[in-house]
Enzyme design. Structure first.
Site, short mmCIF file in Angstrom:
data_model
loop_
_atom_site.label_atom_id
_atom_site.label_comp_id
_atom_site.label_asym_id
_atom_site.label_seq_id
_atom_site.Cartn_x
_atom_site.Cartn_y
_atom_site.Cartn_z
N HIS A 1 0.82 -1.21 0.00
CA HIS A 1 0.00 0.00 0.00
C HIS A 1 0.86 1.27 0.00
O HIS A 1 1.92 1.32 0.60
CB HIS A 1 -0.95 0.01 1.20
N ASN A 2 0.37 2.27 -0.74
CA ASN A 2 0.99 3.59 -0.83
C ASN A 2 2.38 3.58 -1.45
O ASN A 2 3.14 4.55 -1.33
CB ASN A 2 1.04 4.27 0.55
#
Length: 349
Positions: A241-242
């Site tokens: 994620h991210n």
């Protein structure tokens, strides 16, 4: 697809040696060949096959100097690998399905489909999803609520583009890739169990990106996980994620990128490379297979190797010493014994 050697040479901008009217219908490996196929010699270690191949046409570099007779018609080009890439793309285009929507596809009334799209059997397109003009979505793929698929993008069978994720134009998403799965985020409780952190972000894939089979790209906790223009990801890659991957970076199979890592543009990353979270990788970094990255790489356009990584040349020199350690250990042990023997008479005095 039937095409003559003359037409191929014109298409690739190469020069022809041999029969210009011989036809080919498919590519082949140089060691297998076969009548009616075109093969290529890109790596010198395969040169011996150039003299035995049964391929009708052989793609070679302009400076190729045969050491023995070659039966195949030769097409000489400046860059063999670039030419074979164009050639395979040309052959591959013939296999794409025609526009149309399968009777077994499930398309929400609230989805928006562009012109000339192809939707295969058992595809699901949820409410609010947008599929761009000329896009191809093959059987059993899933397009989630509010997801966006750009024009002329190709999605292979079983791929999942989950809610609100975006895929740009001219992308390729291979079979069983998952775009927008939850990130690996859990908050520890006092009783040592874990509470799931809900990920409310999405994944944004820009134009001309290719995602390999069974690769997973997690949605952001907040904001977006971003795959920039021209990125090429191999099979079985985990993107946390991210994460942000810079434009035109390529990453080989089985690599793993932990959350919030930022990888620069034009990087080349080998297979099974592991990135810890929250690190930044400079533009143009070259990372050898099975390396481990636990900190930032700040200097651009450098090569790295090892776990933890060190500069590539340093690793190669260190490895050459490492291989000699057993013999060095024996030598040191022998010298210690000899030294002890020399000191023994002094101790008796």
């Amino acid at each position: 697809m039937q095409i003559t050697a003359r037409e191929l040479a014109h298409f690739l901008g190469g020069s022809l040696e041999g029969n210009p009217d011989i036809t080919v219908s498919q590519p082949s490996k140089i060691e297998e060949g076969g009548e009616g196929t075109i093969s290529f010699l890109g790596n010198p270690k395969y040169e011996s096959y150039a003299y035995t191949t049964t391929a009708s046409v052989l793609l070679v570099s302009k400076d190729f100097a045969p050491k023995s007779p070659v039966s195949a018609t030769l097409i000489r080009v400046d860059d063999v690998y670039a030419s074979i890439a164009r050639l395979l793309q040309q052959f591959g285009q013939q296999a794409k399905p025609a526009p149309g929507i399968s009777e077994t596809a499930v398309i929400s009334d609230e989805a928006m489909l562009g012109n000339q799209v192809s939707i295969g059997a058992a595809v699901i397109v949820e409410a609010g999803a947008q599929v761009g003009e000329g896009a191809i979505i093959m059987g059993q793929a899933y397009i989630g609520k509010g997801a966006k698929i750009g024009p002329n993008t190709l999605i292979y069978p079983g791929a999942r583009i989950l809610d609100r994720c975006e895929v740009g134009r001219n992308c390729i998403i291979h079979a069983n890739a998952v775009i927008g799965s939850d990130g690996f985020g859990f908050a520890p409780r006092e009783d040592r169990s874990y509470e799931k952190i809900v990920h409310v972000g999405n994944v944004v894939i820009e134009d001309e990106v290719e995602i390999g089979a069974n690769t997973t790209i997690d949605r952001a906790t907040m904001g977006s996980t971003i795959i920039r223009e021209g990125v090429k990801l191999d099979n079985l890659i985990q993107v946390g994620h991210n994460v942000e991957i810079g434009a035109h970076t390529v990453i080989a199979a089985q690599s793993g990128i932990a959350g919030s890592t930022k990888i620069g543009q034009y990087c080349r990353i080998g297979g099974q490379v592991g990135f810890s979270g929250h690190v930044e990788i400079a533009d143009g970094s070259q990372i050898q297979a099975q390396s481990g990255i636990a900190g930032n790489i700040k200097e651009p356009n450098q090569a790295w190797f090892g776990s933890p990584i060190i500069p590539y040349r340093d690793f190669i020199r260190s490895h050459s010493v490492f291989k000699k350690l057993p013999e060095l250990y024996k030598t040191i042990s022998r010298m210690e014994r000899e030294l002890a023997t020399l000191k023994a008479p002094e101790a008796d005095q």
